[in-house]
Design an enzyme around this catalytic site. Sequence first.
Site, short mmCIF file in Angstrom:
data_model
loop_
_atom_site.label_atom_id
_atom_site.label_comp_id
_atom_site.label_asym_id
_atom_site.label_seq_id
_atom_site.Cartn_x
_atom_site.Cartn_y
_atom_site.Cartn_z
CG ASP A 92 -74.77 32.90 10.85
OD1 ASP A 92 -74.66 34.23 10.85
OD2 ASP A 92 -74.67 32.38 11.86
CD GLN A 128 -74.70 32.84 18.68
OE1 GLN A 128 -75.72 33.29 18.10
NE2 GLN A 128 -73.38 33.15 18.53
CE LYS A 167 -76.60 36.78 16.32
NZ LYS A 167 -75.51 35.81 16.47
#
Length: 295
Positions: A121, A98, A54
């Site tokens: 997200d 994460q 990312k």
Amino acid sequence: MTARIINGTDIARQITEEVRREVEDLKNLHGITPGLATVLVGEDPASQVYVASKVKMCQNLGIYSERIDLPAGISEAKLLEVVENLNANPKIHGILVQVPLPKHIDEGKILFSIDPDKDVDGFHPVSVGRMVIGEPGFLPCTPHGIQVLLERSGIVTEGAEVVVVGRSNIVGKPIANILLQKARGANSTVTICHSATRDIGGHTRRADILIAAIGKPWFITADMVKDGAVVIDVGTNEIGRTPEGKRILAGDVDFASVKEKAGAITPVPGGVGPMTIVMLMSNTVKAARMAAGLG
Ligand code: NAP
């Protein structure tokens, strides 16, 4: 009949170039650099790989990226403080924590502490609520990637019978909700199957578009697929390693047999997988535009 292969790598590349142009326009026309913060707790090797990719993608696209690596033993209170600081940081438009987080930390509490305007997200309940009622907001990256993959492959979802196998919060439920919306690129009749569904094949054989998000290699076999159906395989199941240590992946669909029956099919790898990270970048740009009141 041999199915058309839906090439997710090519479509993801096209979208990457579009996002790159959007980033340039934001900088040149408005003086805004979109910013994404990635928070990694602990040293899980798979999470490290995801976060690194990312960060690299941000660098590639000119998106400002801040990588925050924290020890596995960090307290929940300290992690909440990190998120609060990112919520208040004007250089950061998107925050990605994460997962999985270490067991002593309440994952929900951390994810829900992210400012919904920075929830790139799309997992915050506010984002989920907006998605379900069809209000603009952040869509979760993998399911949104599937929708874009279908659209860009010219597959008509309007009125289509869609069967989703899997009801997770990150893939199954959101893709079902997205395709159910009365909207362009959606408007489907959606059925969701799961481990308590009786006669899964009876459902999947009715599908014009079959989406497999199960996490079991080769679960969907040719006898479960209607002639000419579009088959989207979300599964990324590690079935071994090459001598060099690279992961060998299998999808949830028995590609070899199903491709002889389907009209179109996504491969694994190279189907849904490449779309996820691109949609994250796209959400980050969207967050930066929203923060600047650019819609
Ligand atoms: P998950 O949270 O484990 O959910 C799996 C779903 O499949 C559950 O709803 C489960 O039903 C259902 N299921 C399991 N066994 C079944 C069976 N025998 N019959 C019917 N349904 C069954 O998995 P996930 O996070 O959604 O991920 C699914 C797959 O997609 C995995 O291989 C994952 O690695 C992959 N994935 C790929 C991407 C990407 O490409 N970027 C992103 C996310 C996930 P119950 O709810 O009843 O348990």
